[in-house]
Design an enzyme around this catalytic site. Structure first.
Site, PDB file in Angstrom:
ATOM      1  N   CYS A  20      29.951  56.752  18.202  1.00  0.00           N
ATOM      2  CA  CYS A  20      29.337  55.872  17.171  1.00  0.00           C
ATOM      3  C   CYS A  20      29.021  54.491  17.726  1.00  0.00           C
ATOM      4  CB  CYS A  20      30.254  55.791  15.956  1.00  0.00           C
ATOM      5  SG  CYS A  20      31.862  55.108  16.318  1.00  0.00           S
ATOM      6  N   CYS A  40      35.591  56.991  14.141  1.00  0.00           N
ATOM      7  CA  CYS A  40      35.294  58.444  14.161  1.00  0.00           C
ATOM      8  C   CYS A  40      36.348  59.224  14.933  1.00  0.00           C
ATOM      9  CB  CYS A  40      33.920  58.672  14.801  1.00  0.00           C
ATOM     10  SG  CYS A  40      33.925  58.367  16.571  1.00  0.00           S
ATOM     11  N   CYS A  51      32.910  53.330  21.924  1.00  0.00           N
ATOM     12  CA  CYS A  51      32.903  54.736  21.488  1.00  0.00           C
ATOM     13  C   CYS A  51      31.542  55.329  21.819  1.00  0.00           C
ATOM     14  CB  CYS A  51      33.155  54.820  19.974  1.00  0.00           C
ATOM     15  SG  CYS A  51      32.990  56.497  19.355  1.00  0.00           S
ATOM     16  N   ALA A  94      36.690  33.188  50.256  1.00  0.00           N
ATOM     17  CA  ALA A  94      36.088  32.388  49.176  1.00  0.00           C
ATOM     18  C   ALA A  94      37.017  31.258  48.723  1.00  0.00           C
ATOM     19  CB  ALA A  94      35.766  33.305  47.997  1.00  0.00           C
ATOM     20  N   HIS A 143      28.733  44.805  35.396  1.00  0.00           N
ATOM     21  CA  HIS A 143      29.445  46.086  35.315  1.00  0.00           C
ATOM     22  C   HIS A 143      30.430  46.129  34.165  1.00  0.00           C
ATOM     23  CE1 HIS A 143      28.487  46.693  39.868  1.00  0.00           C
ATOM     24  NE2 HIS A 143      27.442  46.905  39.080  1.00  0.00           N
TER      25      HIS A 143
HETATM   26  N1  APR Z   1      36.668  36.182  50.214  1.00  0.00           N
HETATM   27  C1  APR Z   1      35.393  36.649  50.236  1.00  0.00           C
HETATM   28  N2  APR Z   1      35.064  37.950  50.469  1.00  0.00           N
HETATM   29  C2  APR Z   1      36.083  38.805  50.696  1.00  0.00           C
HETATM   30  C3  APR Z   1      37.439  38.402  50.696  1.00  0.00           C
HETATM   31  C4  APR Z   1      37.712  37.030  50.441  1.00  0.00           C
HETATM   32  N3  APR Z   1      38.983  36.550  50.436  1.00  0.00           N
HETATM   33  N4  APR Z   1      38.215  39.502  50.971  1.00  0.00           N
HETATM   34  C5  APR Z   1      37.356  40.545  51.124  1.00  0.00           C
HETATM   35  N5  APR Z   1      36.083  40.129  50.967  1.00  0.00           N
HETATM   36  C6  APR Z   1      34.841  40.926  51.039  1.00  0.00           C
HETATM   37  C7  APR Z   1      34.923  42.180  51.885  1.00  0.00           C
HETATM   38  O1  APR Z   1      34.642  41.892  53.245  1.00  0.00           O
HETATM   39  C8  APR Z   1      33.825  43.057  51.250  1.00  0.00           C
HETATM   40  O2  APR Z   1      32.576  42.870  51.914  1.00  0.00           O
HETATM   41  O3  APR Z   1      34.564  41.393  49.728  1.00  0.00           O
HETATM   42  C9  APR Z   1      33.710  42.534  49.819  1.00  0.00           C
HETATM   43  C10 APR Z   1      34.133  43.535  48.767  1.00  0.00           C
HETATM   44  O4  APR Z   1      33.220  44.620  48.822  1.00  0.00           O
HETATM   45  P1  APR Z   1      33.442  45.875  47.832  1.00  0.00           P
HETATM   46  O5  APR Z   1      34.866  46.276  47.890  1.00  0.00           O
HETATM   47  O6  APR Z   1      32.380  46.866  48.144  1.00  0.00           O
HETATM   48  O7  APR Z   1      33.220  45.249  46.377  1.00  0.00           O
HETATM   49  P2  APR Z   1      31.843  44.980  45.641  1.00  0.00           P
HETATM   50  O8  APR Z   1      30.768  44.591  46.592  1.00  0.00           O
HETATM   51  O9  APR Z   1      32.124  44.037  44.528  1.00  0.00           O
HETATM   52  O10 APR Z   1      31.502  46.430  45.024  1.00  0.00           O
HETATM   53  C11 APR Z   1      30.423  46.500  44.111  1.00  0.00           C
HETATM   54  O11 APR Z   1      31.038  48.798  43.668  1.00  0.00           O
HETATM   55  O12 APR Z   1      32.497  50.531  43.130  1.00  0.00           O
HETATM   56  C12 APR Z   1      31.621  49.599  42.627  1.00  0.00           C
HETATM   57  O13 APR Z   1      31.768  48.862  40.428  1.00  0.00           O
HETATM   58  C13 APR Z   1      32.316  48.649  41.690  1.00  0.00           C
HETATM   59  O14 APR Z   1      31.595  46.395  41.139  1.00  0.00           O
HETATM   60  C14 APR Z   1      31.940  47.269  42.211  1.00  0.00           C
HETATM   61  C15 APR Z   1      30.733  47.550  43.090  1.00  0.00           C
HETATM   62 ZN    ZN Z   2      33.484  56.238  17.092  1.00  0.00          ZN
END
Ligand code: APR
Ligand code: ZN
Length: 259
Positions: free
Chosen positions: A141, A167, A138, A248, A130
Site C-alpha cells: 500500500c 495492510c 510497504c 575524509a 539510496h
Molecule cells: N576517507 C575517505 N574514503 C575512504 C575512507 C576514509 N577514511 N576509508 C575508505 N574510503 C574509501 C575506500 O577507498 C573506497 O573507495 O571509501 C570507498 C568506499 O567504497 P564502497 O565501499 O564501494 O562504497 P560506496 O562507493 O559508497 O558504494 C556505493 O554501493 O553497495 C552499494 O548501496 C551501496 O551505497 C552503496 C554503493
Molecule cells: Zn501496507
C-alpha cells in the site's frame, strides 16, 4: 583501523590551490559514499574488510532476496541499524555540516549512504540517493514510516520483522536495494546540483555503482573543479582536478580550516 595523523596528508601546494578555489566558489556539492562513515565504525562495501567482501549482496540487499527471504534481509538490516545507532558522526561529517552557513550560494550533500550521519552532524541540505536505514515502506500500500536512531528500536526489535499497520504486509527498509530504481525526485535534483556546481568534492566512494557514479561527470561537464578524497585510487581518479590520498575526517577540516 586508526589513521596515523602523519600517515595521510594533503600536499601543501594542493591544499593552497584548493583553498583558493573554494574561496571563489559559489555552489558546492559534496558527493559522499561509505568511506566518509568508515571512521565512525561503519564498514564500507568494497574495502578489503568491506561488507561485500564477506556477504553476497544479491542474497542480502536485493529486491528479489527481500521478496524470497525477508527474514534474512531483515536480520542483515537489523544488525546494520544497531551499528548505526551506536555510531557517532566524525570530523568529516561535521566539517561539511558547518559549511552550509558559510558564504557559499549553495552547499549540498548528495550521499549514497543510508546512515543519516550527515544529518546527525547537522547537515540540512542532504539528498539521499539510496534512501535511509531508519525508514520503512510497504510494497503493497506504499505507506511509509520514518524513525531515527533514537526511536527505531523503541518500535521494533529482532524478535519480529516489521509489518504494515494498514495492510499487515511485511515492511521493507526504505533503502534502495539492488534491482530497485533510485528515487526519481532525488535523482533529478542530484543531476541539477551536479550540473550547476562549481566545486564537487567526491568523498569516500569507489564510484563503482551506477547511476550515482555518473554525478562527477555532470560536474566535469559544467567545468567544475572536482576534488576526490579517498585513501585509494578509483576509476575516476585520473579525471579529477585533485585526487587526495587521505582520510575524509583528517583532510576536510584541514581544507576548510576547521580547528
Ligand atoms: N576517507 C575517505 N574514503 C575512504 C575512507 C576514509 N577514511 N576509508 C575508505 N574510503 C574509501 C575506500 O577507498 C573506497 O573507495 O571509501 C570507498 C568506499 O567504497 P564502497 O565501499 O564501494 O562504497 P560506496 O562507493 O559508497 O558504494 C556505493 O554501493 O553497495 C552499494 O548501496 C551501496 O551505497 C552503496 C554503493
Ligand atoms: Zn501496507
Amino acid at each position: 583501523m586508526e589513521w596515523e595523523k602523519e600517515e595521510f596528508d594533503v600536499r601543501s601546494n594542493d591544499l593552497a590551490q584548493i583553498q583558493r578555489i573554494i574561496k571563489d566558489a559559489r555552489n558546492v556539492v559534496f558527493f559522499t559514499g561509505a568511506g566518509i562513515s568508515k571512521e565512525s565504525g561503519i564498514p564500507t562495501f568494497r574495502d578489503k574488510d568491506g561488507l561485500w567482501k564477506k556477504y553476497d549482496p544479491s542474497k542480502l540487499a536485493s529486491l528479489s532476496a527481500f521478496k524470497s527471504n525477508p527474514q534474512l534481509v531483515w536480520d542483515f538490516f537489523y544488525s546494520r541499524q544497531r551499528l548505526v545507532c551506536g555510531a557517532q558522526f566524525n570530523d568529516g561529517h561535521k566539517t561539511i555540516a558547518t559549511l552550509e552557513t558559510r558564504e557559499f550560494e549553495s552547499c549540498w550533500v548528495i550521499t549514497q549512504n543510508i546512515d543519516r550521519l550527515h544529518q546527525r552532524a547537522g547537515s540540512l541540505n542532504v539528498i539521499e540517493l539510496h534512501g535511509n536505514i531508519f525508514g520503512l515502506v510497504c510494497l503493497q500500500c506504499e505507506i511509509e514510516e520514518q524513525y531515527d536512531h533514537q526511536t527505531f528500536f523503541e518500535n521494533f526489535n529482532e524478535e519480529r520483522i516489521p509489518h504494515c499497520k494498514n495492510c499487515s504486509n511485511i515492511l521493507k527498509p526504505s533503502v534502495v536495494l539492488f534491482e530497485e530504481p533510485l528515487p526519481t525526485l532525488e535523482w533529478q535534483k542530484a543531476i541539477t546540483l551536479s550540473s550547476n556546481c562549481d566545486v564537487m568534492f567526491v568523498v569516500g566512494s569507489s564510484l563503482n555503482v551506477s547511476p550515482a557514479n555518473m554525478l562527477p561527470y555532470y560536474a566535469l561537464k559544467n567545468n567544475a573543479t572536482v576534488i576526490e578524497i579517498n585513501p585509494n585510487p578509483t576509476e575516476m581518479s585520473r579525471l579529477m582536478d585533485f585526487s587526495i590520498r587521505s582520510s575524509a575526517s583528517l583532510v576536510l577540516p584541514k581544507i576548510f580550516d576547521i580547528p
